[in-house]
Design an enzyme around this catalytic site. Structure first.
Site, mmCIF file in Angstrom:
data_model
loop_
_atom_site.group_PDB
_atom_site.id
_atom_site.type_symbol
_atom_site.label_atom_id
_atom_site.label_comp_id
_atom_site.label_asym_id
_atom_site.label_seq_id
_atom_site.Cartn_x
_atom_site.Cartn_y
_atom_site.Cartn_z
ATOM 1 N N GLU A 82 -6.162 3.091 -2.723
ATOM 2 C CA GLU A 82 -5.417 1.879 -3.051
ATOM 3 C C GLU A 82 -5.849 1.319 -4.397
ATOM 4 O O GLU A 82 -6.830 1.767 -4.990
ATOM 5 C CB GLU A 82 -5.556 0.812 -1.948
ATOM 6 C CG GLU A 82 -6.961 0.313 -1.714
ATOM 7 C CD GLU A 82 -7.043 -0.663 -0.527
ATOM 8 O OE1 GLU A 82 -6.488 -0.361 0.553
ATOM 9 O OE2 GLU A 82 -7.675 -1.720 -0.681
ATOM 10 N N LYS B 247 -18.006 -3.718 2.276
ATOM 11 C CA LYS B 247 -19.063 -3.092 1.495
ATOM 12 C C LYS B 247 -20.346 -3.919 1.556
ATOM 13 O O LYS B 247 -20.296 -5.149 1.550
ATOM 14 C CB LYS B 247 -18.620 -2.968 0.031
ATOM 15 C CG LYS B 247 -17.434 -2.040 -0.143
ATOM 16 C CD LYS B 247 -16.778 -2.221 -1.492
ATOM 17 C CE LYS B 247 -15.459 -1.461 -1.531
ATOM 18 N NZ LYS B 247 -14.636 -1.873 -2.677
ATOM 19 N N LYS C 208 -1.379 2.870 9.300
ATOM 20 C CA LYS C 208 -1.732 1.805 8.365
ATOM 21 C C LYS C 208 -0.548 0.882 8.144
ATOM 22 O O LYS C 208 0.595 1.329 8.136
ATOM 23 C CB LYS C 208 -2.134 2.396 7.003
ATOM 24 C CG LYS C 208 -3.457 3.133 7.000
ATOM 25 C CD LYS C 208 -3.769 3.555 5.574
ATOM 26 C CE LYS C 208 -5.192 4.056 5.447
ATOM 27 N NZ LYS C 208 -5.477 4.443 4.053
ATOM 28 N N GLY D 285 -7.918 -2.963 2.440
ATOM 29 C CA GLY D 285 -9.265 -3.495 2.592
ATOM 30 C C GLY D 285 -9.754 -3.445 4.028
ATOM 31 O O GLY D 285 -10.537 -4.274 4.463
ATOM 32 N N GLY D 286 -9.270 -2.467 4.783
ATOM 33 C CA GLY D 286 -9.750 -2.291 6.144
ATOM 34 C C GLY D 286 -8.934 -3.044 7.180
ATOM 35 O O GLY D 286 -9.169 -2.919 8.370
ATOM 36 N N LYS E 155 0.823 -1.213 0.000
ATOM 37 C CA LYS E 155 0.000 0.000 0.000
ATOM 38 C C LYS E 155 0.860 1.266 0.000
ATOM 39 O O LYS E 155 0.495 2.282 -0.583
ATOM 40 C CB LYS E 155 -0.942 0.008 1.213
ATOM 41 C CG LYS E 155 -1.845 -1.204 1.285
ATOM 42 C CD LYS E 155 -2.746 -1.323 0.073
ATOM 43 C CE LYS E 155 -3.270 -2.724 -0.092
ATOM 44 N NZ LYS E 155 -4.047 -2.920 -1.312
ATOM 45 N N ARG F 158 -7.704 -7.190 -8.927
ATOM 46 C CA ARG F 158 -8.580 -8.358 -9.129
ATOM 47 C C ARG F 158 -9.890 -7.886 -9.755
ATOM 48 O O ARG F 158 -10.141 -6.689 -9.828
ATOM 49 C CB ARG F 158 -8.906 -8.994 -7.773
ATOM 50 C CG ARG F 158 -9.629 -8.024 -6.839
ATOM 51 C CD ARG F 158 -10.186 -8.675 -5.589
ATOM 52 N NE ARG F 158 -10.978 -7.723 -4.813
ATOM 53 C CZ ARG F 158 -10.512 -6.919 -3.867
ATOM 54 N NH1 ARG F 158 -9.227 -6.935 -3.570
ATOM 55 N NH2 ARG F 158 -11.306 -6.089 -3.226
ATOM 56 N N ARG G 244 -25.498 -6.734 -1.448
ATOM 57 C CA ARG G 244 -24.853 -7.997 -1.102
ATOM 58 C C ARG G 244 -25.723 -8.719 -0.074
ATOM 59 O O ARG G 244 -25.959 -8.188 1.017
ATOM 60 C CB ARG G 244 -23.469 -7.756 -0.508
ATOM 61 C CG ARG G 244 -22.527 -7.095 -1.474
ATOM 62 C CD ARG G 244 -21.120 -7.174 -0.952
ATOM 63 N NE ARG G 244 -20.226 -6.334 -1.735
ATOM 64 C CZ ARG G 244 -18.909 -6.366 -1.614
ATOM 65 N NH1 ARG G 244 -18.339 -7.181 -0.748
ATOM 66 N NH2 ARG G 244 -18.157 -5.579 -2.353
#
Lengths: 452, 85
Positions: free
Chosen positions: A288, A237, A158, A164-165, A116, A292, A338
């Site tokens: 970031e 999310k 970080k 991704g958290g 990152k 993918r 989702r």
């Protein structure tokens, strides 16, 4: 073009990839764990290989077993889906070495995106705004304090190998920073095997907006517009839409150009995402790169008419991009909910079990990407994502109507799901107004009591 | 004379994978013969990537650990047995 693709994943994304392959006239080979013998992806593929074991480490994360399955089935290419081995540089490199086409970014892209701090440095060097913070890795507590004094509190520590958290800590002042720094370092070393940390100013409840990227082997990179991903719980999310209601044409163009700069400067290949955060003054900052295909890719597909998984396959076979965002203007609006096997009323506790009653929604503007069927037994070993319900309409208001209607029709019982939570969020006025940020979900769920 | 001890079964609240230790490097939460307090963590259960701590419902003593570390357990599966007064 290759003739057979091994799908190295499970669940809805494996089904999604198998469908794309079949549409392109390609044969598919599935891999499935012992717990997934009855899974839909195993049933839909032309052939399947059972990977001995249940846990991800023994099955979908096991490179040796997956590469052996690829050899046995005579597949020429491997699609990793998302999660599992999708962003594993070593796996992408092994595919290449062992003679398989990895349908995804290059190992070099994956390595850079996974670091990152390096990605942030690269974005800054390309002239893209980054959140104020440390220009390089922070090695000592004193250095951390000096940087935080400059950027102003609150700050976020970080982990460079996080994302991704994961591997993040918020500090409201120097006392907290002193206390948290060493813990964060030890945690990063334990969780990621890399204790490099960096510091950024923490933005309260920003919006999270990302751009879909595609790159071909000739070095051409295009973006396919934005996705709004601010409806999150603990950085996961829950609902996404395209386009973002927060952007106007000018800002969209600026952010799209910035996303392209990032992708070009890393010579990006295949599908990826450049993530930004947007503060309330509509300043955007690079966050970031995700190397993918993402869970939320269908909302982009619905508004562009482009099948991103087919594009991934086509690009990996060496074909070129002959369009860009200006030639595929957005058509209407799309929203994705989702549907997870989790209880939103009870700290989102997972809810595995057998689906005894299943009634999927349908009709104009409804798309359902799922591996669930009546009688399906949801194993407890994997992700809780059961389905992605996508609604399309010519404008945002009609997309919301279609989604609300589809959520009313949708029944998955007796397992607990996020369907009721989505119904409440869709009925909310600030959602209807497009006026929400990453703090939005908190309005709809009980205060967490599981923090011990 | 004290009352005879009562057998208390600890069962999985949902299906998952049973873990006896917080991480592979750490010692197990409890061993057979350990005295435990109410609300003390006995083990972890991982379901769909979410870890939950299974806590002791009462003061007591661990008399049997039925599930094996890292093995799958069914919904309601027996994890361990305590004895309480």
């Amino acid at each position: 073009m290759f003739k057979k693709v091994l799908v190295a994943n499970r669940g809805e994304i494996a089904v999604r990839i198998i469908r794309a392959c079949r549409d392109l006239g390609l044969k598919t080979a599935a891999v499935f764990s012992e717990a997934d013998r009855q899974s839909l992806h195993a049933a839909l593929a032309d052939e399947g290989v059972c990977l001995a074991g249940f846990k991800p480490a023994d099955t979908y994360l096991n490179m040796d077993k997956i590469l052996r399955a690829a050899r046995e089935t005579g597949a020429q290419a491997i699609h990793p889906g998302y999660g599992y081995l999708a962003e594993n540089e070593k796996f992408a490199a092994r595919c290449r070495e062992e003679g398989f086409v990895f349908i995804g970014p290059s190992p070099e892209n994956i390595r850079l995106a996974g670091n990152k701090l390096m990605a942030r440095e690269m974005a800054a060097a390309a002239g893209v705004p980054v959140i104020p913070g440390s220009a390089r890795g922070v090695v000592s507590r004193d250095e951390a304090l000096a940087i935080a004094a400059e950027t102003g509190y609150p700050v976020m520590i970080k982990a460079s190998a996080g994302g991704g958290g994961r591997g993040m800590r918020i500090c409201s002042g120097p006392e907290e920073l002193k206390e948290e720094f060493s813990i964060a370092r030890a945690e990063a070393a334990a969780a990621f095997g890399n204790d490099t940390l960096y510091i950024e100013r923490y933005l309260q409840n920003p919006r999270h907006i990302e751009f879909q990227i595609l790159g071909d082997s000739s070095g051409r990179v295009v973006h396919l517009g934005d996705r709004e991903c601010s409806v999150q719980r603990r950085y996961q999310k829950l609902l996404e839409e395209a386009p973002s209601p927060a952007l106007d044409g000018v800002l969209r163009e600026k952010m799209g150009a910035a996303a392209l700069k990032v992708a070009q400067s890393m010579n990006y290949f295949n599908a990826g995402t450049v993530e930004f955060i947007l503060d309330e003054k509509k300043n955007f900052y690079f966050m970031e790169i995700n190397s993918r295909i993402q869970v939320e890719h269908p909302v982009t597909e619905m508004v562009t008419g482009i099948d991103l998984v087919k594009e991934q396959i086509r690009l990996s076979a060496g074909e070129c991009l002959d369009y860009d965002f200006s030639s595929v203007p957005g058509r209407g609006w799309a929203i994705e909910c989702r549907i997870n096997a989790e209880d939103p009323e009870n700290s989102f506790l997972p809810s595995p079990g057998t689906v005894e009653r299943y009634r999927p929604p349908g009709g104009f503007g409804v798309r359902l990407d799922t591996h669930v069927y009546q009688g399906y037994s949801i194993p407890p070993y994997y992700d809780s994502l059961l389905a992605k319900l996508i609604a399309w309409g010519p404008d945002r208001k009609s997309a919301i109507s279609v989604m609300s209607r589809a959520l009313r029709e949708f029944v998955i019982e007796p397992v607990k799901t996020t369907i009721p939570l989505h119904r409440r969020m869709l009925a909310d006025k600030s959602f209807a107004d497009g006026d929400y940020d990453t703090g939005f979900v908190r309005k709809f769920i009980p205060v967490d009591e599981d923090e011990d | 004379m004290a009352e005879s001890p009562k057998r208390l079964e600890i069962r999985a609240p949902i299906a998952g994978v049973f873990y006896r230790r917080p991480s592979p490097e750490d010692p197990p939460y409890v061993e057979v013969g350990d005295t435990v307090k109410k609300k003390q963590v006995l083990c972890l259960l991982e379901t769909m990537k979410v870890f939950q701590k299974i806590k002791s419902p009462a003061d007591g003593k661990v008399v049997e650990i039925v599930a094996r570390n890292e093995d799958p357990v069914a919904d309601g599966g027996l994890l361990m047995v305590l004895e309480t007064d």
